[in-house]
Design a protein around this motif. Structure first.
Motif, PDB file in Angstrom:
ATOM      1  N   VAL A 194       0.845  -1.206   0.000  1.00 44.00           N
ATOM      2  CA  VAL A 194       0.000   0.000   0.000  1.00 44.00           C
ATOM      3  C   VAL A 194       0.876   1.249   0.000  1.00 44.00           C
ATOM      4  O   VAL A 194       0.599   2.215  -0.729  1.00 44.00           O
ATOM      5  CB  VAL A 194      -0.947  -0.003   1.217  1.00 44.00           C
ATOM      6  N   CYS A 195       1.948   1.234   0.777  1.00 46.47           N
ATOM      7  CA  CYS A 195       2.829   2.402   0.850  1.00 46.47           C
ATOM      8  C   CYS A 195       3.567   2.635  -0.467  1.00 46.47           C
ATOM      9  O   CYS A 195       3.848   3.782  -0.827  1.00 46.47           O
ATOM     10  CB  CYS A 195       3.832   2.235   1.984  1.00 46.47           C
ATOM     11  N   VAL A 196       3.884   1.581  -1.192  1.00 41.83           N
ATOM     12  CA  VAL A 196       4.559   1.736  -2.478  1.00 41.83           C
ATOM     13  C   VAL A 196       3.612   2.362  -3.496  1.00 41.83           C
ATOM     14  O   VAL A 196       4.023   3.163  -4.340  1.00 41.83           O
ATOM     15  CB  VAL A 196       5.097   0.373  -2.976  1.00 41.83           C
ATOM     16  N   VAL A 197       2.334   2.041  -3.408  1.00 50.26           N
ATOM     17  CA  VAL A 197       1.349   2.560  -4.357  1.00 50.26           C
ATOM     18  C   VAL A 197       1.114   4.051  -4.140  1.00 50.26           C
ATOM     19  O   VAL A 197       0.860   4.788  -5.083  1.00 50.26           O
ATOM     20  CB  VAL A 197       0.024   1.760  -4.233  1.00 50.26           C
ATOM     21  N   ILE A 198       1.226   4.522  -2.911  1.00 49.60           N
ATOM     22  CA  ILE A 198       0.991   5.934  -2.585  1.00 49.60           C
ATOM     23  C   ILE A 198       2.351   6.626  -2.445  1.00 49.60           C
ATOM     24  O   ILE A 198       3.060   6.429  -1.453  1.00 49.60           O
ATOM     25  CB  ILE A 198       0.174   6.056  -1.285  1.00 49.60           C
ATOM     26  N   PRO A 199       2.751   7.455  -3.416  1.00 46.67           N
ATOM     27  CA  PRO A 199       4.096   8.051  -3.425  1.00 46.67           C
ATOM     28  C   PRO A 199       4.509   8.798  -2.155  1.00 46.67           C
ATOM     29  O   PRO A 199       5.656   8.667  -1.739  1.00 46.67           O
ATOM     30  CB  PRO A 199       4.066   8.983  -4.634  1.00 46.67           C
ATOM     31  N   PRO A 200       3.637   9.575  -1.501  1.00 46.22           N
ATOM     32  CA  PRO A 200       4.113  10.252  -0.287  1.00 46.22           C
ATOM     33  C   PRO A 200       4.526   9.289   0.835  1.00 46.22           C
ATOM     34  O   PRO A 200       5.233   9.674   1.760  1.00 46.22           O
ATOM     35  CB  PRO A 200       2.918  11.088   0.162  1.00 46.22           C
ATOM     36  N   LEU A 201       4.098   8.034   0.748  1.00 47.93           N
ATOM     37  CA  LEU A 201       4.436   7.063   1.790  1.00 47.93           C
ATOM     38  C   LEU A 201       5.647   6.204   1.433  1.00 47.93           C
ATOM     39  O   LEU A 201       5.924   5.205   2.094  1.00 47.93           O
ATOM     40  CB  LEU A 201       3.225   6.162   2.072  1.00 47.93           C
ATOM     41  N   TRP A 202       6.386   6.572   0.406  1.00 52.88           N
ATOM     42  CA  TRP A 202       7.549   5.789   0.001  1.00 52.88           C
ATOM     43  C   TRP A 202       8.601   5.648   1.103  1.00 52.88           C
ATOM     44  O   TRP A 202       9.172   4.570   1.261  1.00 52.88           O
ATOM     45  CB  TRP A 202       8.160   6.351  -1.266  1.00 52.88           C
ATOM     46  N   PRO A 203       8.883   6.696   1.896  1.00 49.36           N
ATOM     47  CA  PRO A 203       9.850   6.487   2.992  1.00 49.36           C
ATOM     48  C   PRO A 203       9.373   5.422   3.992  1.00 49.36           C
ATOM     49  O   PRO A 203      10.170   4.622   4.482  1.00 49.36           O
ATOM     50  CB  PRO A 203       9.950   7.860   3.661  1.00 49.36           C
ATOM     51  N   LEU A 204       8.078   5.403   4.266  1.00 47.74           N
ATOM     52  CA  LEU A 204       7.530   4.381   5.150  1.00 47.74           C
ATOM     53  C   LEU A 204       7.663   2.996   4.527  1.00 47.74           C
ATOM     54  O   LEU A 204       8.016   2.027   5.211  1.00 47.74           O
ATOM     55  CB  LEU A 204       6.063   4.674   5.473  1.00 47.74           C
TER      56      LEU A 204
END
Length: 120
Positions: free
Chosen positions: A59-69
């Motif tokens: 899910v985090c990979v799909v949403i760019p702002p969550l890439w660090p997470l």
């Protein structure tokens, strides 16, 4: 899981006795069964936790702002012990930095207050 038949259980007990070189007492056998059950339960919980983390990482990979997470979760999945130690070091450093920041801020505020009081 299906309980083994009495014949299968006897064969398992015999094989175990041959491996250990002696028969296990009832208490020892029960303790081994408890330990095996606990290990199985721990493994299942670990697998379930890992599956949840993988889903969260996707899910985090799909949403760019969550890439660090997503990067952090991936590191945790690949290197759990090292990443845990790294988090402890980072947390300790953050606490020390916070305490130093508050201390320096209070020192500056005290100096400014003393300067203002001396001018009045």
């Amino acid at each position: 899981m299906v309980d083994p038949t009495p014949q299968d259980q006897l064969e398992q007990d015999l094989a175990q006795a041959q491996d250990l070189g002696r028969w296990l007492s009832d208490d020892e056998r029960l303790e081994r069964q408890r330990a095996e059950q606990q290990a199985l339960t721990d493994k299942q919980q670990q697998d379930q936790h890992r599956l949840k983390l993988v889903a969260l990482a996707i899910v985090c990979v799909v949403i760019p702002p969550l890439w660090p997470l997503a990067f952090g979760i991936t590191l945790h999945l690949l290197f759990p012990k090292t990443f845990g130690r790294l988090l402890w070091v980072a947390g300790g450093s953050a606490v020390v930095l916070g305490v130093l920041t508050v201390g320096v801020g209070l020192a500056i505020a005290t100096c400014l207050w003393m300067l203002i009081q001396s001018w009045i």
